[in-house]
Design an enzyme around this catalytic site. Structure first.
Site, PDB file in Angstrom:
ATOM      1  N   LYS A 133       0.854  -1.192   0.000  1.00  0.00           N
ATOM      2  CA  LYS A 133       0.000   0.000   0.000  1.00  0.00           C
ATOM      3  C   LYS A 133       0.886   1.236   0.000  1.00  0.00           C
ATOM      4  O   LYS A 133       2.045   1.170   0.422  1.00  0.00           O
ATOM      5  CB  LYS A 133      -0.897   0.024   1.250  1.00  0.00           C
ATOM      6  CG  LYS A 133      -2.160   0.834   1.073  1.00  0.00           C
ATOM      7  CD  LYS A 133      -3.279   0.039   0.413  1.00  0.00           C
ATOM      8  CE  LYS A 133      -4.523   0.854   0.205  1.00  0.00           C
ATOM      9  NZ  LYS A 133      -5.645  -0.001  -0.226  1.00  0.00           N
TER      10      LYS A 133
HETATM   11  P1  NAD Z   1     -13.174   7.474  -2.653  1.00  0.00           P
HETATM   12  O1  NAD Z   1     -12.153   8.509  -2.387  1.00  0.00           O
HETATM   13  O2  NAD Z   1     -13.652   7.273  -4.043  1.00  0.00           O
HETATM   14  O3  NAD Z   1     -14.468   7.732  -1.740  1.00  0.00           O
HETATM   15  C1  NAD Z   1     -14.409   7.867  -0.358  1.00  0.00           C
HETATM   16  C2  NAD Z   1     -15.756   8.413   0.113  1.00  0.00           C
HETATM   17  O4  NAD Z   1     -15.790   8.426   1.535  1.00  0.00           O
HETATM   18  C3  NAD Z   1     -16.044   9.847  -0.336  1.00  0.00           C
HETATM   19  O5  NAD Z   1     -17.433   9.989  -0.606  1.00  0.00           O
HETATM   20  C4  NAD Z   1     -15.678  10.669   0.898  1.00  0.00           C
HETATM   21  O6  NAD Z   1     -16.340  11.935   0.927  1.00  0.00           O
HETATM   22  C5  NAD Z   1     -16.172   9.731   1.968  1.00  0.00           C
HETATM   23  N1  NAD Z   1     -15.594   9.954   3.279  1.00  0.00           N
HETATM   24  C6  NAD Z   1     -14.306  10.149   3.607  1.00  0.00           C
HETATM   25  N2  NAD Z   1     -14.194  10.310   4.932  1.00  0.00           N
HETATM   26  C7  NAD Z   1     -15.442  10.202   5.444  1.00  0.00           C
HETATM   27  C8  NAD Z   1     -15.980  10.263   6.737  1.00  0.00           C
HETATM   28  N3  NAD Z   1     -15.205  10.507   7.790  1.00  0.00           N
HETATM   29  N4  NAD Z   1     -17.324  10.076   6.892  1.00  0.00           N
HETATM   30  C9  NAD Z   1     -18.116   9.857   5.825  1.00  0.00           C
HETATM   31  N5  NAD Z   1     -17.647   9.776   4.572  1.00  0.00           N
HETATM   32  C10 NAD Z   1     -16.340   9.956   4.382  1.00  0.00           C
HETATM   33  O7  NAD Z   1     -12.574   6.110  -2.039  1.00  0.00           O
HETATM   34  P2  NAD Z   1     -12.960   4.626  -2.443  1.00  0.00           P
HETATM   35  O8  NAD Z   1     -12.006   4.179  -3.494  1.00  0.00           O
HETATM   36  O9  NAD Z   1     -14.409   4.516  -2.644  1.00  0.00           O
HETATM   37  O10 NAD Z   1     -12.516   3.854  -1.112  1.00  0.00           O
HETATM   38  C11 NAD Z   1     -13.374   3.788   0.026  1.00  0.00           C
HETATM   39  C12 NAD Z   1     -12.888   2.671   0.928  1.00  0.00           C
HETATM   40  O11 NAD Z   1     -12.889   1.438   0.195  1.00  0.00           O
HETATM   41  C13 NAD Z   1     -11.462   2.809   1.466  1.00  0.00           C
HETATM   42  O12 NAD Z   1     -11.385   2.210   2.732  1.00  0.00           O
HETATM   43  C14 NAD Z   1     -10.648   1.985   0.483  1.00  0.00           C
HETATM   44  O13 NAD Z   1      -9.426   1.541   1.048  1.00  0.00           O
HETATM   45  C15 NAD Z   1     -11.600   0.844   0.246  1.00  0.00           C
HETATM   46  N6  NAD Z   1     -11.382   0.101  -0.991  1.00  0.00           N
HETATM   47  C16 NAD Z   1     -11.354   0.739  -2.189  1.00  0.00           C
HETATM   48  C17 NAD Z   1     -11.187  -0.019  -3.345  1.00  0.00           C
HETATM   49  C18 NAD Z   1     -11.239   0.605  -4.710  1.00  0.00           C
HETATM   50  O14 NAD Z   1     -11.205  -0.152  -5.694  1.00  0.00           O
HETATM   51  N7  NAD Z   1     -11.354   1.896  -4.840  1.00  0.00           N
HETATM   52  C19 NAD Z   1     -11.008  -1.407  -3.254  1.00  0.00           C
HETATM   53  C20 NAD Z   1     -11.059  -2.015  -2.006  1.00  0.00           C
HETATM   54  C21 NAD Z   1     -11.245  -1.242  -0.879  1.00  0.00           C
END
Ligand code: NAD
Length: 443
Positions: free
Chosen positions: A131
């Site tokens: 990561k």
């Molecule tokens: P992203 O940046 O696209 O979206 C994150 C969202 O969470 C946004 O809407 C943001 O405003 C919101 N957010 C952030 N802090 C917040 C809080 N304190 N309270 C409420 N909302 C909040 O990110 P993503 O890619 O969707 O990733 C989200 C989660 O999923 C992370 O934990 C990431 O590690 C995990 N994840 C992502 C992927 C991927 O393919 N993108 C894969 C596996 C896991």
């Protein structure tokens, strides 16, 4: 959908009997890396893991900390801190996203790298866990500043990434445009185009169809498989999604289109709620114009503050934002039947015990959100072979891997009378332990 149906239908909860005597712990350690190590201890005890392997797995292989000087648009110099961590490359090159967020620190990146190892092992992908991240609020940068930051960060970590070493991907605060810049810097340094250095790229430069929606799609395949086990209809479910980004937004949209009622979604600014369900397509359009949910006024939706959001009454609660969202501070007020972990590490180990005690099923992150890395793996293979698949093939192979992995985890949870999380960890750690045993410890 009533609680009673669950009580009768689910066998996974047999652990409840043993955990009833549990007293709520007074304190919890919210450091994500301490959380990740605690999870290893819990599972090591359950599976009687060799203490030497436990010791080995609780360390990351390497951590790189870099300074990233960036000349800002106004001529000032800002120096940001960045990281890239390899937790394990025993089963293959490192794989894991890059996060741009003001909360990024070394321990968070170490935890996220560790969780990637388990996820890749659980899916039986020939990849290790890694990561990266930069401590920055990307929304406060101009596009040019963001590009300079990304390019310099890539140059600083260039020796520890590569198609055979470690392949980054998007995570919170990063996207396909950022992946394109990383690929460009890497390719320029190597003197040829190397698309396989990152996944989650734009399709025009070697990205894969279906990658952007993959994590949300994977969440859907897993919850659909669980609902089938419970003889329940997903279209009757009520859903609350925290985080309206790539993962939460895609999942909410899929479920909305499948006819489920998405009661509420939230972003960093707060959440919107409607007892009749939200129009997710409208909200996605709003979000894609770079607007926050708190400013949405087109419908008569109720605004919910982030502190109360996770306690909304629903069938399926999907934390899809960041770590540590379900903790001792709010676990008693969680009001759902199933927690489907879209984010990495959204539940602290202490809160996890209490959810189990309360009979709430938790579908763990390393299973639930593994669709993203699965299609990232497909993208990587396509780049290496220079042969690109059609969307049907991507989605059907994704479905097959997600559903088979769910089945494996579900069956083990019944056989050993443990939670889905413990079962998933047992599978992942056993596979990794076997690889360590076969390779031996160098020298
Ligand atoms: P992203 O940046 O696209 O979206 C994150 C969202 O969470 C946004 O809407 C943001 O405003 C919101 N957010 C952030 N802090 C917040 C809080 N304190 N309270 C409420 N909302 C909040 O990110 P993503 O890619 O969707 O990733 C989200 C989660 O999923 C992370 O934990 C990431 O590690 C995990 N994840 C992502 C992927 C991927 O393919 N993108 C894969 C596996 C896991």
């Amino acid at each position: 959908m009533g609680r009673k149906i669950y009580k009768e239908a689910i066998v996974i909860r047999n652990e409840i009997k043993d955990s009833r005597k549990l007293k709520k712990p007074e304190r919890e350690n919210r450091n994500p890396y301490e959380m990740a190590k605690k999870q290893i201890d819990i599972v090591a005890k359950e599976m009687n893991l060799d203490v030497r392997i436990t010791k080995y797995l609780k360390k990351v292989e390497r951590s790189l900390i870099v300074s990233i000087p960036v000349v800002m648009d106004n001529g000032d110099l800002e120096v940001f801190e960045g990281f890239r961590v390899h937790h394990s490359t025993v089963r293959g090159p490192g794989k894991g996203g890059i996060r741009f967020s003001p909360d990024v620190c070394l321990d968070e990146v170490k935890a996220l790298a560790t969780w990637m190892t388990w996820k890749n092992s659980l899916l039986n992908l020939p990849l290790g866990g890694a990561k990266g991240g930069v401590c920055v609020d990307p929304r406060k940068l101009s596009l040019k500043e963001l590009e300079r930051l990304t390019r310099r960060y890539t140059a600083e970590i260039i020796n520890v990434i590569g198609p055979d070493i470690d392949i980054p991907a998007p995570d919170v605060g990063t996207d396909k445009r950022i992946m394109a810049w990383i690929m460009d810097v890497y390719s320029m340094q190597k003197g040829r185009s190397i698309p396989g250095v990152v996944t989650g790229k734009p399709i025009e430069i070697g990205g894969s169809v279906g990658r952007e929606s993959a994590t949300g799609m994977g969440l859907y395949f897993v919850i659909d498989a669980l609902y089938k086990k419970l003889n329940l209809e997903l279209s009757n479910a009520t859903i609350v999604v925290q985080g309206f980004g790539n993962v939460g937004g895609t999942f909410a949209q899929i479920l909305f289109e499948k006819g489920a009622t998405v009661l509420a979604v939230s972003d960093i600014s707060g959440g919107l709620y409607s007892k009749d369900g939200l129009d997710i397509n409208k909200l996605i359009k709003w979000r894609d114009q770079n607007r926050l949910l708190k400013d949405f006024t087109e419908e008569d939706y109720i605004f919910v503050h982030n502190d109360e959001f996770l306690t909304l009454d629903c069938d399926i609660l999907v934390p899809a934002a960041i770590e540590n969202q379900i903790s001792l501070s709010n676990v008693d007020k969680i009001n759902c039947e199933i927690v489907l972990e879209g984010a990495n590490g959204p539940t602290t180990p202490e809160a996890d015990e209490i959810l189990k005690e309360r009979g709430i099923i938790v579908v763990p992150d390393i299973l639930a959100n593994a669709g993203g890395v699965c299609v990232s793996y497909f993208e990587y293979i396509q780049d290496i072979h220079s042969y690109f698949w059609k969307l049907d093939r991507i989605n059907s192979e994704l479905e097959s891997i997600m559903v088979n992995t769910f089945e494996e985890v579900y069956q083990l949870s019944i056989k050993r009378n443990v939670s889905l999380r413990t079962a998933a960890y047992i599978i992942a750690i056993s596979r990794l332990a076997r690889a360590i045993e076969l390779r031996g410890i160098f020298p």
